[in-house]
Design an enzyme around this catalytic site. Structure first.
Site, mmCIF file in Angstrom:
data_model
loop_
_atom_site.group_PDB
_atom_site.id
_atom_site.type_symbol
_atom_site.label_atom_id
_atom_site.label_comp_id
_atom_site.label_asym_id
_atom_site.label_seq_id
_atom_site.Cartn_x
_atom_site.Cartn_y
_atom_site.Cartn_z
ATOM 1 N N LYS A 159 0.841 -1.189 0.000
ATOM 2 C CA LYS A 159 0.000 0.000 0.000
ATOM 3 C C LYS A 159 0.881 1.246 0.000
ATOM 4 C CE LYS A 159 -3.788 -2.066 -0.327
ATOM 5 N NZ LYS A 159 -4.542 -1.903 -1.595
ATOM 6 N N LYS A 209 -13.526 -6.674 -8.213
ATOM 7 C CA LYS A 209 -14.079 -6.868 -6.871
ATOM 8 C C LYS A 209 -15.575 -7.162 -6.995
ATOM 9 C CE LYS A 209 -10.942 -4.087 -4.059
ATOM 10 N NZ LYS A 209 -9.798 -3.760 -4.921
HETATM 11 MG MG MG Z 1 -6.403 -1.999 -5.545
#
Ligand code: MG
Length: 367
Positions: A165, A265
């Site tokens: 991240k 997703k």
């Molecule tokens: Mg992502």
């Protein structure tokens, strides 16, 4: 078969690591997950789950999911859950947008179709490709040296794919990517996911500064146009996630050659039915995918496993075992990671049973 009731449960999923942090200082410590159980006149129950990554990642939040389900429920009672296209048409007619609220309903309907036909969902989605599905590990945003340590630890657990991240300060992010790359071995995969956190100048600085490394850049900026402008100026392989929220976005991005990989997703696009459409189109277009959800527990991990396992292996860039990130198990029978991989259940439907002792009483029952 007809839907007779929809029970809604709310369950908190605390993170094992304590905190999951990503771009712009955003973090979550306990995930607000919504589990649905659809009752039918055939005596079968279908289950689904939606778990936004906080209220500030995608346009989705836990209370919104439960309110959306309440809005949809009167239109769903009496419908046949095995008719997935019709169920989606009914939901899209009754409520514009809000794909995340529709996702657990659609998931539960696939669970019911599988149970009614004695078939695991991955077979209904096209078949089972290979023995198991390789997983990636998301590495929470921390100082560079700590993230490199985390990668080494998760590598010892069997992962070979890592998504770090970034999306913070450009110089720190360059250090994070370099520290991560330094602990990887040949064949490992490294993704730097900015989660929309960079402005274009910083995205370019980072991409230029790590151009000598074997790393993918994921969703550097907020808008599609800004991401495309970075894509056109870097030679690094490129992933789009937040901007690919449906078929139209995928078709546009494919025409623009805006990415090499997408992140698919389930709840971002409205459930398994629509995720399968996008998955199949990506296979036809030659676009590999990370197959996952925004977050989740055992029910969502099972759904991811079925969608991923029914995808040809060359197109499975990676997938996620969210149930290994959290301390609470909301269902039994879900896939368990082994050597950085998982596999879809052979049992009918999703192959999971809700842990009612964990879920407690429903927060709503719609009849
Ligand atoms: Mg992502």
């Amino acid at each position: 078969m007809k839907i007779t009731a929809i029970s809604v449960y709310q369950v908190g999923l605390p993170l094992k690591e304590g905190r999951y942090a990503w771009a712009d200082g955003k973090f979550v410590e306990v995930f607000d997950s919504t589990v649905v159980e659809i009752e039918t006149d055939a005596g079968l129950q279908g289950v689904g789950e939606v778990c936004p990554l906080g209220s500030f990642y995608l346009p989705a939040f836990g209370l919104g999911a439960r309110a959306g389900i309440a809005e949809l429920a009167p239109h769903l009672i009496g419908q046949n859950p095995c008719e997935s296209a019709k169920i989606n048409h009914v939901m899209d007619t009754a409520l514009l947008g809000h794909p995340y609220a529709k996702s657990p309903i659609d998931m539960a309907c696939w669970d019911l179709l599988g149970k009614a036909t004695g078939t695991p969902i991955c077979h209904l989605l096209g078949g089972r490709f290979g023995e198991n599905v390789d997983l990636y590990r998301a590495i929470s945003q921390r100082p560079a040296a700590e993230m490199a340590e985390n990668i080494a630890d998760y590598r010892d657990e069997g992962y070979r794919k890592f998504q770090i991240k970034v999306g913070g300060d450009a110089l720190e992010d360059i250090a994070r990517i370099r520290a991560a790359a330094a602990v990887l071995q040949a064949g490992d995969v490294l993704v730097a996911d900015a989660n929309t956190g960079w402005l274009a100048p910083d995205a370019l600085r980072v991409a230029n500064a790590v151009a000598d490394l074997d790393v993918y850049i994921e969703q550097p900026c907020r808008t599609y146009e800004k991401c495309l402008s970075i894509r056109e100026r870097t030679s690094l392989p490129f992933i789009l996630d937040e901007n690919i929220d449906g078929l139209e976005a995928l078709l546009r991005a494919n025409a623009d050659r805006a990415m090499d990989v997408i992140n698919l997703k389930i709840s971002k696009v409205g459930g398994i039915t629509k995720a399968r459409q996008i998955r199949d189109l990506c296979v036809s277009l030659g676009i590999p995918m990370t197959i996952e959800d925004s977050w989740g527990g055992d029910v969502i991990t099972a759904a991811i496993a079925h969608l991923a396992h029914s995808t040809p292996e060359a197109f499975r860039f990676s997938a996620t075992d969210f149930n290994s990130y959290v301390t609470v198990s909301n269902a039994s029978g879900a896939p368990q990671r082994r050597d950085g991989a998982m596999s879809a259940s052979d049992a009918p439907g999703l192959g999971v049973d809700l842990r009612h002792e964990v879920l407690g009483d429903p927060v709503a029952v719609h009849r």
